[in-house]
Design a protein around this motif. Structure first.
Motif, PDB file in Angstrom:
ATOM      1  N   HIS A  44     -16.450  -4.601   5.234  1.00  0.00           N
ATOM      2  CA  HIS A  44     -15.110  -5.538   5.203  1.00  0.00           C
ATOM      3  C   HIS A  44     -15.331  -6.130   3.865  1.00  0.00           C
ATOM      4  O   HIS A  44     -14.624  -7.113   3.892  1.00  0.00           O
ATOM      5  CB  HIS A  44     -15.611  -6.610   6.437  1.00  0.00           C
ATOM      6  CG  HIS A  44     -16.401  -7.034   6.421  1.00  0.00           C
ATOM      7  ND1 HIS A  44     -18.022  -6.455   6.707  1.00  0.00           N
ATOM      8  CD2 HIS A  44     -17.112  -8.108   6.848  1.00  0.00           C
ATOM      9  CE1 HIS A  44     -18.965  -7.284   6.140  1.00  0.00           C
ATOM     10  NE2 HIS A  44     -18.678  -8.529   7.129  1.00  0.00           N
ATOM     11  N   GLY A  52     -17.482   0.609   8.814  1.00  0.00           N
ATOM     12  CA  GLY A  52     -16.432   0.010  10.154  1.00  0.00           C
ATOM     13  C   GLY A  52     -17.214  -1.049  10.197  1.00  0.00           C
ATOM     14  O   GLY A  52     -17.294  -1.850  11.075  1.00  0.00           O
ATOM     15  N   SER A  89     -25.842  -7.344   9.229  1.00  0.00           N
ATOM     16  CA  SER A  89     -26.639  -6.571   9.273  1.00  0.00           C
ATOM     17  C   SER A  89     -27.417  -5.772   9.240  1.00  0.00           C
ATOM     18  O   SER A  89     -28.329  -4.637   9.592  1.00  0.00           O
ATOM     19  CB  SER A  89     -26.038  -5.964   8.152  1.00  0.00           C
ATOM     20  OG  SER A  89     -24.578  -5.628   7.658  1.00  0.00           O
ATOM     21  N   TRP A 130     -24.675 -16.077   8.516  1.00  0.00           N
ATOM     22  CA  TRP A 130     -23.638 -15.474   9.326  1.00  0.00           C
ATOM     23  C   TRP A 130     -23.303 -14.997   9.834  1.00  0.00           C
ATOM     24  O   TRP A 130     -23.464 -13.649   9.038  1.00  0.00           O
ATOM     25  CB  TRP A 130     -21.974 -16.247   8.918  1.00  0.00           C
ATOM     26  CG  TRP A 130     -22.429 -17.814   8.383  1.00  0.00           C
ATOM     27  CD1 TRP A 130     -22.784 -18.900   7.554  1.00  0.00           C
ATOM     28  CD2 TRP A 130     -21.570 -19.038   9.534  1.00  0.00           C
ATOM     29  NE1 TRP A 130     -22.170 -19.800   8.655  1.00  0.00           N
ATOM     30  CE2 TRP A 130     -21.862 -20.001   9.622  1.00  0.00           C
ATOM     31  CE3 TRP A 130     -20.978 -18.854  10.780  1.00  0.00           C
ATOM     32  CZ2 TRP A 130     -21.314 -21.307  10.073  1.00  0.00           C
ATOM     33  CZ3 TRP A 130     -20.960 -19.351  11.735  1.00  0.00           C
ATOM     34  CH2 TRP A 130     -20.837 -21.204  11.434  1.00  0.00           C
ATOM     35  N   ALA A 141     -23.129  -9.915  19.227  1.00  0.00           N
ATOM     36  CA  ALA A 141     -22.798 -10.988  17.584  1.00  0.00           C
ATOM     37  C   ALA A 141     -21.278 -11.038  17.500  1.00  0.00           C
ATOM     38  O   ALA A 141     -20.978 -11.517  17.197  1.00  0.00           O
ATOM     39  CB  ALA A 141     -23.385  -9.746  16.744  1.00  0.00           C
ATOM     40  N   GLU A 190     -25.735  -3.867  19.603  1.00  0.00           N
ATOM     41  CA  GLU A 190     -25.205  -3.299  21.361  1.00  0.00           C
ATOM     42  C   GLU A 190     -26.035  -2.228  21.666  1.00  0.00           C
ATOM     43  O   GLU A 190     -26.121  -2.279  22.843  1.00  0.00           O
ATOM     44  CB  GLU A 190     -23.938  -1.899  20.206  1.00  0.00           C
ATOM     45  CG  GLU A 190     -22.508  -2.308  20.502  1.00  0.00           C
ATOM     46  CD  GLU A 190     -22.546  -3.329  18.764  1.00  0.00           C
ATOM     47  OE1 GLU A 190     -24.033  -2.921  18.119  1.00  0.00           O
ATOM     48  OE2 GLU A 190     -22.358  -4.313  18.142  1.00  0.00           O
ATOM     49  N   ARG A 236     -21.594   3.519  19.779  1.00  0.00           N
ATOM     50  CA  ARG A 236     -23.203   3.434  19.020  1.00  0.00           C
ATOM     51  C   ARG A 236     -24.098   3.299  20.179  1.00  0.00           C
ATOM     52  O   ARG A 236     -25.510   4.319  20.357  1.00  0.00           O
ATOM     53  CB  ARG A 236     -22.956   2.315  18.711  1.00  0.00           C
ATOM     54  CG  ARG A 236     -25.069   2.130  18.284  1.00  0.00           C
ATOM     55  CD  ARG A 236     -24.486   1.008  16.115  1.00  0.00           C
ATOM     56  NE  ARG A 236     -23.828   1.603  16.171  1.00  0.00           N
ATOM     57  CZ  ARG A 236     -23.722   1.357  14.714  1.00  0.00           C
ATOM     58  NH1 ARG A 236     -24.393   0.219  14.424  1.00  0.00           N
ATOM     59  NH2 ARG A 236     -22.818   1.318  13.575  1.00  0.00           N
TER      60      ARG A 236
END
Ligand SMILES: Cc1ncc(C[n+]2csc(CCOP(=O)(O)OP(=O)(O)O)c2C)c(N)n1
Length: 629
Positions: A73, A115, A148, A177, A343, A368, A396
């Motif tokens: 992103h 993504g 990430s 963040w 998140a 997840e 996922r």
């Protein structure tokens, strides 16, 4: 001529002076602020990596070298610098504009698409191992955000680096963040790296290298000053990354292009996997984005001066707000009810629960898989967890739904936001597969409401139900239906007949009930002798087989309508039920084709492009009717 206009490929960046690079950063910021203020998009993450992306392209040579950006992103600057500063960039995330993420179909410079979070390190490791197998010499650079880094897949890849390659460059873009503030022990650890006073040998090798490059001495003096001020540089042995056999350097200022170039040049020469820890400021250069990093992580079109949205606020509440508020109501009356987000507190509206009942709220980070098994553990001890996860991100955690929740028959509720299209984000974010991947697992109960009042009922019903239950609902504003004071229980597997009729039966799921009403009106106008029935299916599983098999023998045909992929979806379930009952009633299925659906300006535009507009649905059904008359 503005510098950015002259950049046709990354090679052009290599010619620029340090002053020009700085000026280029300013032009890029302006371009990104302008385009995202018009189209919406991931403004904050991109403004944070302007200098970093320029430095990456200055030092490396894509597409020969490969960049893999996590989530991707934050790839807008990369797009601008790799020949995509054109009219399609003006339409970024819109129909016929560039995609908001890396996309292998879009450019050879996009080495790997993404993504969903957490894949960059594994993908980069694969690219590096492939290079090693071929005996290649090119570089592979993975760019990871600090959030990430907390993903399970990233940790699996970290564990594998040393056995997979000797050459890999990881750039850790640390802005503290995720979408909301990054959470968990790794976030604390990164903060510790930045603020502790463990001083190292100042990375002697890095120092030596910096002394040897033009301007390096000055930069070194600068970094020594920073070092004194912020206790910069960490002893390599102290770093967690070193335990994964990843050489650590940093933290360094992510907005100083010259310094970044020197550090990246050092990384380029490394003969061991290396991680450069870069500190950046999300939203840098845009006041409104700096003031509210969460809102401007991904924004809808906004006024640059005030940050106010350009589009008038919807009069009706969003589906996710209705979910969030209903959950608070339920959780007030039963302390066993817990909300879990991976998140996404604001995206899922679990933020209401966080505010009102923080003890019943968990944010587990971008995790997840963990969120689902964590919920299963809570349920095994009698709690009633509610996992709020976007439809596409739950993909996922398929095995966790199967192995940890359903197989053990645990009482977990899943609220799947963004079930349907996420138009501007596109293929990675559309939630079009959940019915198919959940329906095949024994014990699942899957429902979708026709309006927000029914959503509240379904959230209540799913929580009340003692087993795995899934409620799916789309993005954006709901229908404007008035909400009852207290949500009601819906009998599991019971559909609702909305309009009686015999010849054609429209079985619609969720938001497609509105389309069924339009279709019924058109068909009855076109064929005055025809009676058309409408059923609000409510459940994709268990289907109301009793109602279906009672209606089917009297109907000329059945139309199914779903905001979901046709393969394995709700319509498939209807056909299976009819076949199993040996009923030959023909079925026309309306839903998304077996394709990855691209991004587009609006839901309506994408539906038209895929023959799902009300007109297209009517012509298809009408044509089918003609063949049956
Ligand atoms: C599997 C998955 N879960 C959730 C998201 C939603 N999401 C998009 S970006 C993001 C935060 C990323 O934070 P970080 O990696 O630190 O990058 P930054 O935005 O700060 O650059 C999240 C949670 C996602 N894309 N994929």
């Amino acid at each position: 001529m503005p510098l950015l206009e002259a950049i046709k490929s990354p090679t052009d960046i290599k010619e620029l002076t340090p002053e020009q690079l700085q000026a280029l950063a300013g032009e890029i910021r302006e371009r990104i602020i302008r385009v995202t203020s018009e189209n919406g998009g991931h403004i904050g993450p991109n403004l944070g990596v302007v200098e970093l992306t320029i430095a990456l392209h200055r030092i490396f040579d894509t597409p020969r070298d490969s960049f893999v950006f996590d989530v991707s992103h934050q790839g807008y600057i990369h797009k601008l610098l790799t020949g995509r500063n054109d009219a399609r960039f003006d339409k970024l995330r819109q129909t016929s504009g560039y995609c908001g993420f890396f996309n292998r179909d879009e450019s050879p410079h996009d080495a790997f698409g993404a993504g969903h979070a957490g894949t960059a390190l594994s993908a980069a490791l694969g690219l590096a191992a492939a290079r090693d197998l071929r005996g290649g010499s090119e570089h592979v650079v993975a760019l990871l955000g600090d959030a990430s880094l907390t993903c399970g897949i990233t940790l699996e890849a970290l564990n594998n680096i040393s056995s997979s390659t000797k050459r890999l460059i990881v750039v850790l873009n640390d802005n503290e963040w995720a979408i909301d503030k990054n959470v968990g022990a790794i976030a604390d650890y990164l903060n510790h790296l930045i603020t502790t006073s463990i001083y190292n040998r100042a990375n002697q090798e890095v120092e030596q290298f910096l002394r040897s490059v033009p301007g390096g001495g000055r930069l070194l003096a600068l970094s020594s000053r920073v070092k004194r001020d912020t206790k910069d540089f960490i002893t390599p042995q102290a770093s967690l990354f070193e335990k994964f056999k990843l050489r650590y350097i940093g933290p360094v200022d992510g907005h100083n292009i010259e310094q970044l170039c020197n550090y990246l040049e050092f990384c380029k020469r490394s003969t061991v996997p290396i991680l450069l820890h870069v500190r950046t400021i999300k939203g840098k250069g845009c006041d409104v984005a700096l003031r509210d990093p969460e809102k401007f992580h991904g924004s809808s079109p906004f006024q640059i001066s005030t940050g106010a949205p350009k589009t008038a606020a919807a009069i009706t509440p969003t589906w996710q707000d209705v979910f969030g508020k209903t959950l608070v109501k339920c959780a007030h009356s039963d302390p066993r009810i817990l909300g879990i987000t991976a998140a996404m507190p604001s995206g899922t509206s679990l933020s209401f629960l966080k505010q009102e009942l923080p003890k019943q709220y968990f944010d587990v980070g971008i995790a997840e898989e963990h969120a689902v098994v964590f919920a299963a553990g809570l349920a095994a001890k009698g709690y009633k967890p509610v996992c709020a996860i976007y439809s596409s991100f739950l993909q996922r955690a398929f095995d966790m739904v199967f192995h940890d929740v359903c197989l053990q028959n645990l009482d977990v509720t899943f609220c799947l936001d963004r079930a349907g299209l996420s138009p501007n984000d596109g293929a990675t974010h559309h939630g079009l597969f959940d019915i198919a991947y959940l329906r095949c697992i024994p014990r699942t109960v899957i429902m979708q409401p026709k309006d927000e009042d029914e959503l509240a009922d379904m959230v209540h019903t799913a929580i009340d139900y003692n087993g795995p239950a899934f409620v799916r609902y789309p993005r954006g504003p709901a229908c404007g239906a008035p909400l009852k004071d207290t949500p009601a229980l819906i009998p599991i597997g019971r559909a609702e007949v909305l309009k009686r009729g015999k010849d054609v039966q429209l079985w619609a799921l969720g938001s497609m009930v509105a389309d069924a009403h339009i279709l019924a009106q058109r068909l009855e106008k076109e064929y005055p002798k025809l009676t058309v029935g409408i059923v609000n299916a409510r459940f994709a599983k268990p289907l109301d087989a009793a109602l279906l098999t009672t209606q089917a023998p009297h109907a000329r045909f059945i139309v199914t309508l779903e905001d979901h992929a046709l393969s394995g979806g709700f319509g498939s379930a209807i056909i299976e039920t009819l076949q199993d009952a040996h009923l030959p009633t023909p079925v026309e299925r309306i839903g998304w084709p077996d394709k990855f659906i691209e991004h587009g300006t609006t839901q309506e535009q994408l539906r038209s492009a895929h023959a799902l507009s009300p007109e297209a649905i009517h012509s298809r059904v009408s044509a089918r009717l003609a063949t049956l008359s």
